[in-house]
Design a protein around this motif. Structure first.
Motif, short mmCIF file in Angstrom:
data_model
loop_
_atom_site.label_atom_id
_atom_site.label_comp_id
_atom_site.label_asym_id
_atom_site.label_seq_id
_atom_site.Cartn_x
_atom_site.Cartn_y
_atom_site.Cartn_z
N ALA A 137 0.81 -1.22 0.00
CA ALA A 137 0.00 0.00 0.00
C ALA A 137 0.85 1.28 0.00
N ALA A 174 -7.10 -2.42 -0.96
CA ALA A 174 -6.28 -2.36 0.26
C ALA A 174 -7.17 -2.48 1.49
N PHE A 192 -6.56 -4.38 -6.12
CA PHE A 192 -5.45 -3.45 -5.94
C PHE A 192 -4.54 -3.47 -7.16
#
Lengths: 42, 505, 175
Positions: free
Chosen positions: B74, B113, B148
């Motif tokens: 992330a 995320a 993601f």
């Protein structure tokens, strides 16, 4: 780069990069040395 | 069509308002994840410090999984999206192409995320960052990772669309600037990497749903690392592009030879992905010849590229400083360098830490035979904290000190703290990485809650040297956590209370 | 500046002398690094094995049981202890969360260790020697191993294998 005179050459970096290479060589050597001490496997 | 631009008073670059907003949201989200990951990091080191041993086993493994995701995935990839938009739209003084697609990127990555984080915290995905099958996580975990990754691919597409439209509409002539070229190399590698992620994770997701049988565990490992390690090469390219950017911003350095730097980036694109196979050096499934070819020949062509950058980045800084008149002796230029500028000190930590600690150790541990004494020991996290944290993260931190005034239009808050931040963080991480690699040399396993094995049938004792080493690791980690917290606070404070920089309309 | 478009025909500008020299030195070093690996296969004693077979976890389970029954010499903490003769096939089974059996080996004798797992991935780490291999379900990994030091050694699992991962400890005696 016509104005590239000797005063402006990266002489310090040349020294630093060979210090780097020396560290690289030493670390490589130490690891092969450590490996040669473990049990035999193939 | 009318696009809104402003002219940056410091650099003279034209900044498109959509680009600016998207850089802002991606960067802020990244920093939030850094804060979360940093808090978890502190718990990790305080657990592995055997005397303190703060977390129970289940929470240690769970939060270690989350630490890896929050930081390696992330924080870094959100920031990279900001870097891609900056290197395309801002550096080319062009509009960001297809802003809605860029928003889709952001939302997909955020949702992905969030799904992963929730699943891990609920205890439904205690599988580590690698999520090796047959260990199974909840299917929503895999879906989160896939969303993601799809988001990140869209970000790369927006980057290429922006660069292409800038060329077509004549925003620049000739070749791309070196920084944008490096970012482009990162984006190309990203697309190849994320394709591997799809091959590993989509079947795994379907397996978790019960739709298809499990794929071969070794095939999963191979494909996972085509994703998991290759994505570190995205970081590598983005980091080096930022090295050149920071060299220019801090001391006005300029490439002596464009050909030299660009060839090195080209080597990355061609050769850096295949060596990801070094994760399988002591696994069954691949022959020795195959391993040596892929992690020897191909890896060392990529190493050559890194060694080329290792020379050119400091050399260009030196030449720039010498041209300012600091020509005394061999190292007079180093003495006169702007050490008080946090972007410059971050750059130095990043280059030196990445090269001397992360780079050298990575090449050596990734050697076929030496991997026997390195695989899954603490040498490995020691190595990649030097590359990804001292290298990539510190480069990103350094560039933040320019992004804040340029993109957020505010002066950096607490300038004294900012001056110290890279030194505290860099020193902490250096101690942490070196101590961890040292301890790993004794065969201490990574991802292990209790190396005394107190609950097992046989107990272990690695000896006093290892215990002291783990304590030093923890102390380095605590110091780094302080430096990381300072960074987050400075960034947040700048956004909230930093002095606004007046802008022309 | 590295943020500006480079001057035209940048690819025609020759490299700097310092850059040229460094590339040459770096290439030599990279070749050396590469050559070390095949060279160690020829003259070194520690090389990852290239011998492996596909096997179902059930079959590996049965082979290990058969091996244990054949060479069992005792028990320790409820785990079977086996003393196989040199140059035989030795089976080491990883499962959540134990290594079976406990091995009694002889110094400087060679054994064909068959390493695998019957559930999830495990990491086979000999402590304190520090040798590490991956135990993958469905794969029989054959390591031709010769202990060169004697004493008591532990097998630590170093691949995360579930919540009891840190309790997965095995043992090897070398006499």
């Amino acid at each position: 780069m016509a104005e590239h005179n000797d005063e402006h050459r990266p002489r310090g970096t040349v020294v630093l990069i060979y210090i780097f290479l020396a560290c690289f060589v030493i670390f490589t050597y130490l690891n092969w040395k450590q490996l040669s001490d473990v049990w035999t496997v193939g | 069509m009318n696009w809104k631009f402003r002219v940056c008073p410091t650099t003279g670059l034209k900044v498109h308002d959509s680009a600016e907003t998207l850089i802002q949201v991606n960067a802020v989200t990244a920093i939030v994840f850094l804060l979360v990951g940093g808090a978890l990091a502190l718990l990790m080191v305080l657990t592995r410090w055997q005397v303190v041993h703060i977390l129970p086993a289940d929470y240690f493994y769970r939060l270690l999984t989350l630490h890896g995701i929050a930081m390696l995935v992330a924080w870094i990839i959100f920031f990279e999206m900001a870097v891609l938009y900056f290197a395309s739209a801002v550096l080319l003084s062009h509009r960001l192409a297809v802003p809605w697609l860029a928003w889709t990127q952001y939302i997909l990555m955020l949702v992905g995320a969030a799904m992963v984080t929730v699943m891990v915290l609920m205890g439904k995905a205690d599988v580590m960052f690698t999520s090796y099958i047959p260990l199974q996580a909840h299917h929503m975990y895999y879906l989160g990772v896939i969303l993601f990754a799809v988001g990140a691919i869209l970000g790369c597409i927006v980057f290429f669309a922006t660069v292409t439209s800038a060329k077509v509409e004549g925003a620049y002539e000739g070749s791309l600037s070196l920084v944008t070229y490096g970012a482009a190399a990162a984006a190309i590698i990203a697309i190849l990497t994320l394709a591997h992620g799809a091959i590993a994770l989509i079947p795994t997701w379907l397996w978790a749903l019960g739709v298809i049988p499990m794929m071969d565990p070794e095939a999963y490992i191979l494909m996972f690392w085509g994703f998991g390690h290759s994505s570190q090469q995205i970081n590598l390219c983005a980091m080096i592009a930022i090295w050149y950017l920071l060299g220019t911003l801090t001391v006005g350095s300029k490439p002596i030879s464009e050909k030299y730097c660009r060839t090195a980036f080209l080597f990355y694109i061609l050769f850096v992905l295949i060596p990801s196979e070094h994760h399988l050096l002591v696994d069954p499934g691949l022959s020795a010849a195959h391993k040596v070819w892929n992690t020897g020949y191909f890896m060392h062509l990529a190493i050559l590229a890194s060694m080329m950058h290792a020379f050119s980045v400091p050399a260009y800084v030196e030449v720039a400083l010498r041209k300012k008149g600091y020509t005394k002796g061999l190292f007079g230029w180093l003495k006169e360098a702007p050490w008080g500028n946090p972007a410059f000190s971050s750059l130095v930590f990043s280059v030196v830490g990445f090269g001397f600690l992360g780079g050298i150790s990575g090449v050596v541990y990734g050697t076929e035979q030496i991997n026997i004494i390195s695989h899954n020991t603490l040498r490995i996290p020691g190595h990649f904290h030097a590359t990804v944290v001292i290298g990539t993260t510190m480069a990103f931190m350094g560039v933040t000190y320019y992004v804040l005034p340029l993109i957020f239009k505010r002066e950096v808050a607490f300038p004294t703290a900012a001056r110290w931040q890279p030194y505290i963080y860099g020193t902490g991480m250096t101690i942490f990485s070196v101590a961890m690699m040292f301890v790993g040399g004794f065969g201490v396993p990574r991802r292990h809650w209790d190396i005394t094995a107190a609950d097992a049938v046989f107990q272990l004792n690695y000896g006093p040297v290892v215990n002291i080493g783990l304590a030093i690791t923890a102390i380095g980690g605590i110091l780094a956590a302080i430096g990381g917290l300072m960074y987050c606070l400075i960034a947040v404070a700048t956004l909230l209370i930093g002095k606004k920089i007046p802008q022309e309309a | 500046m590295s943020i500006n478009v480079p001057e035209k025909y940048w690819w025609d500008i020759p490299l700097d002398q310092d850059e040229k020299t460094w590339i040459k030195v770096a290439i030599v070093w990279c070749i050396l690094l590469t050559v070390m690996m095949p060279w160690w296969h020829i003259s070194g004693n520690q090389n990852p094995s290239s011998e492996f077979y596909r096997i179902t976890t059930d079959n590996f389970d049965k082979l290990t049981d058969k091996f244990i029954a054949k060479y069992k010499v005792g028990e320790e903490e409820g785990i079977d202890v086996v003393a196989p003769p040199a140059n035989t096939d030795v089976f080491v089974r990883g499962s959540q969360w134990m290594w079976e059996p406990i091995l009694k080996l002889k110094k400087n004798q060679t054994y064909r260790i068959h390493l695998s797992s019957v559930d999830v991935n495990h990491g086979f780490s000999i402590v304190p020697i520090n040798m590490n291999f991956q135990a993958v379900p469905g794969w029989d990994y054959v390591l031709t191993l010769t202990p060169t030091t004697s004493g008591e050694f532990h097998i630590v699992c170093n691949e995360f294998c579930g919540i009891g991962h840190h309790t997965m400890i095995g043992k090897i005696y070398v006499e």
